[in-house]
Write an enzyme that holds these catalytic residues in place. Structure first.
Site, PDB file in Angstrom:
ATOM      1  CG  HIS A 155      -2.218   0.828   0.947  1.00 34.63           C
ATOM      2  ND1 HIS A 155      -2.811   0.950  -0.285  1.00 34.63           N
ATOM      3  CD2 HIS A 155      -2.998   1.571   1.797  1.00 34.63           C
ATOM      4  CE1 HIS A 155      -3.881   1.721  -0.177  1.00 34.63           C
ATOM      5  NE2 HIS A 155      -4.017   2.110   1.063  1.00 34.63           N
ATOM      6  CG  HIS A 264      -3.346   3.805   5.122  1.00 32.38           C
ATOM      7  ND1 HIS A 264      -4.452   3.263   5.706  1.00 32.38           N
ATOM      8  CD2 HIS A 264      -3.675   4.041   3.817  1.00 32.38           C
ATOM      9  CE1 HIS A 264      -5.421   3.191   4.797  1.00 32.38           C
ATOM     10  NE2 HIS A 264      -4.973   3.646   3.646  1.00 32.38           N
ATOM     11  CB  SER A 315      -3.385   7.645   9.957  1.00 28.71           C
ATOM     12  OG  SER A 315      -2.388   8.596   9.680  1.00 28.71           O
ATOM     13  CD  GLU A 501      -7.079   0.920   1.273  1.00 27.93           C
ATOM     14  OE1 GLU A 501      -6.713   1.590   2.248  1.00 27.93           O
ATOM     15  OE2 GLU A 501      -7.175   1.383   0.126  1.00 27.93           O
ATOM     16  CE1 TYR A 541      -9.501   2.814   3.503  1.00 27.94           C
ATOM     17  CE2 TYR A 541      -9.837   3.292   1.186  1.00 27.94           C
ATOM     18  CZ  TYR A 541      -9.092   3.421   2.333  1.00 27.94           C
ATOM     19  OH  TYR A 541      -7.930   4.141   2.315  1.00 27.94           O
ATOM     20  CG  ASP A 673      18.497   3.902  -8.203  1.00 26.32           C
ATOM     21  OD1 ASP A 673      18.327   2.787  -7.669  1.00 26.32           O
ATOM     22  OD2 ASP A 673      18.309   4.103  -9.424  1.00 26.32           O
ATOM     23  CB  SER A 675      21.150   3.880  -0.738  1.00 28.72           C
ATOM     24  OG  SER A 675      21.979   2.881  -1.273  1.00 28.72           O
ATOM     25  CB  THR A 678      21.053   8.038  -2.664  1.00 30.18           C
ATOM     26  OG1 THR A 678      20.261   6.864  -2.871  1.00 30.18           O
ATOM     27  CG2 THR A 678      22.471   7.656  -2.292  1.00 30.18           C
TER      28      THR A 678
END
Ligand code: ZN
Length: 744
Positions: A155, A264, A315, A501, A541, A673, A675, A678
């Protein structure tokens, strides 16, 4: 998924225009053929499991399983493509924070085999599942199919869109985007290939614990509408439990971990433009870095999956919603602000910005899972089962009590859907908790999309319908009617694959119903039931009947009406009963979902690239400083091509951070990229020119020494009449990271 009103504009005001243009760009080719990665050869197809279910007797040395784990990159082109989750048309990808991976776990008991995949993707769509299953069938025959493969999304709202076949999702995210679909299909299949090819005898241990301070209910008003006696049975309005499965070989060495926690993956908010696996992906990242020492992200044999669960109303923004303009709490019932309405109200925290919030939540989940992993000593034993059915979810009759029945409805979204949530708010004048509708928007709806039928209106009551998606079929159906229900059991652990969800309480009711059925025949004793969210097909949902009455975002997005959860309890209960009775093979398959051949694509091709006068692709526009200290940020900007021209970017990198090894006189890559440290930003300028800025947030652990940053890309230029794509490479000046000095 959160919806902002910008997308409502797209839907409401441009439906006609868009559909005309849809017809113009109608992809008349047959459905895209999945491109298969090179993988291991398929083994002899497994014979279908025979009857005869018994629980293995507990003993000092239970029969081991055969276990395989695999992880594969599934990152798509990180530029100009819409991101999936907030449905905000302005939120187009423009770089990479962390890469996206699919993680697969295969378990075999000698008789049956189950596959669980958790992928860094917004959700599994029906189209994605069908394409993955087709690709698996080509390679493995009947070994892996809809019955024994569960696909679940983490998600993350910072992956790419474009992998849907239903109109609502296609119209809000530029249609079916083949270049976004292929890396997902190929990445998921490759993760299964890797798990398949590494299978060996092993053991599974389980552990569970609780994690506080990492989740918050974002619709407590709805939750409170559940019966008090039911609420009294629980400590809070979110589920805190973390369930961990630890996989080892026969020597006891860890080979992987799978966990479930309900939150979430929206720590990265709607302002983010960088592809990111968000908090759950970061938890995987930390666990894998920990267990694969010295490896770059995405490398190493240990695979750690952090799966989504019943996160519908949960949340990660733990400081709660506040009005952006005043800092004061939002209106409790409607989550709106006195000035600015819904769009001014948003969830915050726990960090000072979204990167820090992602880090804190991801780190919390990782820390708890790691603790549970290290102490897991309860061995999971017993046979495997998998039960799956397709269900026409618009036509399920449910028993309410001895005298009354109810039924599910054709899909529809309520007005509060357009309000979004406090994790990604809406716009205009929509608010959550609307049970009366709005004549203004109803009028626009009626003239553009059509008036909902009386039957559908009545069926969804008290939801005021904004879009009667089940009655909208042009150019293709707007929402799925046929959905998957599926349960895998591994010994006494049951994984319930939910196609959407579920809210906290909906998930609790489902776990309880499944547990009760599993125990009913005496075959299972105190099973652990976990919910794997966002699995197999996306249906928004699922709230409880009581929460539905409040019509906040989650209730308005419960698309099959007030009895949706009851229908799921019935259907999943039926699967659990069949497992308990060992009658899975006699379950009806159900109606097969459609696979639409003519999908539309609203995504224009990427333009050619131009470099500024007297410069070439890869040239440095803004150079690094000569010296940095740990904790500082290195930044370098290059003349760049559009990352969409780099084609299939899986298992590659747009950037490297390299350290000079003066013993061997070589440059060693310390970050890519994928990581966390970065950030690769792609900035589109005017006149087809663009830049790439690479940031390296130097960690405190970075050794002192000499470093350089490289950028890799492709440019498309016209040579004569033909566009030609050419690889380029750029490199910063060498800079030094010096030890930090602290003066007192
Ligand atoms: Zn969501």
């Amino acid at each position: 998924m959160e919806l902002t009103l910008a997308v409502l504009f797209v839907i409401m005001t441009s439906v006609c225009v868009a559909l005309i243009s849809v017809m113009a760009v109608w992809n008349t080719q047959a459905g895209p053929e999945p491109i298969l990665p090179t993988g291991p050869d398929s083994t002899t197809p497994h014979t279908s499991p025979g009857p005869g279910f018994t629980t293995l007797p507990p003993g000092p040395d239970p029969t081991p399983y055969r276990i395989g784990v695999g992880r594969a990159d599934c990152t798509g082109p990180p530029a100009e493509l819409p991101m999936m989750g907030y449905a905000n048309p302005q939120q187009m990808a423009a770089g990479i924070h962390t890469r996206l991976f699919s993680r697969a776990f295969i378990i075999d008991d000698g008789k049956r085999r189950v596959v669980f995949v958790t992928a860094d993707v917004g959700m599994i769509s029906q189209r994605l599942r069908l394409e993955v299953l087709r690709a698996l069938k080509v390679k493995y025959g009947s070994l892996y199919g809809q019955n024994n493969v569960v696909l679940s999304g983490t998600h993350t709202h910072s992956g790419l869109a474009g992998f849907f076949q239903y109109t609502l999702f296609m119209i809000s995210t530029k249609g079916y985007i083949k270049t976004a679909m292929e890396p997902l299909v190929n990445g998921i299949v490759k993760s299964v290939d890797l798990a398949h090819s590494t299978m060996k005898p092993g053991r599974i241990y389980r552990s569970r614990g609780e994690l506080d301070d990492s989740s918050l209910n974002r619709s407590p008003q709805s939750y409170l509408n559940n019966p008090a006696q039911e609420r009294d049975r629980y400590k809070g309005n979110t589920d805190k439990q973390v369930v961990v499965l630890k996989f080892t070989d026969l020597d006891g060495d860890g080979i992987g971990m799978l966990s479930w926690f309900a939150v979430h993956a929206v720590s990265m908010n709607t302002t983010n433009r960088l592809v990111s696996s968000d908090n759950m992906g970061y938890a995987s990242y930390l666990m894998e870095q920990d267990k694969n020492p010295g490896q770059l992200p995405g490398q190493g044999g240990f695979v750690a999956g952090f799966s989504s669960s019943n996160l519908g109303d949960v949340s990660p923004n733990t400081k709660g919603p506040r009005c952006f303009n005043t800092g004061l709490p939002c209106d409790y019932l409607n989550s709106s602000c006195p000035i600015g309405g819904t769009k001014m109200c948003g969830g915050f925290g726990p960090g000072k910005d979204m990167f820090e919030s992602t880090r804190i939540i991801g780190h919390n989940v990782y820390t708890k899972a790691k603790e549970l992993y290290s102490t897991a000593d309860e061995e999971v034993t017993g046979f495997l089962h998998s039960a799956h059915q397709w269900v026409n979810m618009t036509d399920v009759t449910v028993k309410i009590n001895d005298t009354h029945t109810g039924r599910t409805c054709k899909p529809a979204l309520g007005h509060s859907f357009a309000a979004g949530t406090t994790d990604g708010g809406g716009d205009l004048n929509f608010t959550q908790g609307n049970v009366v509708g709005d004549p203004f928007w109803d009028g626009i709806r009626d003239s553009i999309a059509g008036k909902p039928s009386n039957e559908t209106t009545e069926c969804h009551s008290p939801k005021p319908i904004l879009f009667s998606t089940g009655e909208m079929n042009f150019p293709l159906p707007w929402h799925p009617q046929i959905i998957d229900v599926q349960i895998l059991t591994i010994g006494s652990v049951a994984v319930v694959a939910v196609p959407g969800e579920m809210t906290t309480m909906a998930g609790r009711r489902l776990r309880e119903a499944v547990k009760q059925e599993l125990q009913s025949e005496g075959a299972f004793r105190n099973p652990d039931v976990v919910i794997a969210g966002l699995s197999n097909v996306y249906t928004h949902y699922i709230t409880t009947y009581e929460e539905y009455q409040v019509q906040r975002y989650e209730g308005a997005s419960t698309i099959y009406g007030p009895h949706t959860l009851s229908a799921y309890l019935q259907k999943f209960g039926g699967l659990a009963k069949a497992i308990a009775q060992d009658t899975v093979s006699s379950l009806p398959t159900g109606p097969e979902p459609p696979f639409f051949n003519k999908l539309f694509n609203l995504m224009p091709a990427a333009a050619i690239d131009r470099a500024p006068t007297n410069s070439s692709f890869g040239d440095v526009l803004e150079q690094v400083y000569p010296v940095y200290r740990q904790g500082e940020v290195v930044s370098v900007t290059f003349v760049a091509g559009n990352p969409r021209h780099s084609g299939d970017i899986r298992d590659k990198t747009f950037i490297t951070v390299e350290i000079y090894d003066n013993r061997t006189n070589t440059w060693d890559v310390v970050h890519n990229d994928a990581s966390w440290e970065t950030r690769f930003h792609w900035l589109k300028g005017s006149n087809s020119q663009s830049n790439s800025t690479v940031e390296w947030h130097i960690p405190a652990s970075a050794p002192s020494g000499f470093y350089r940053i490289k950028h890799f890309g492709h440019s498309k230029q016209r040579k004569g009449l033909k566009p030609v794509i050419t690889a380029y490479e750029g490199q910063s000046d060498v800079f030094r990271v010096a030890a930090s000095f602290y003066y007192q």
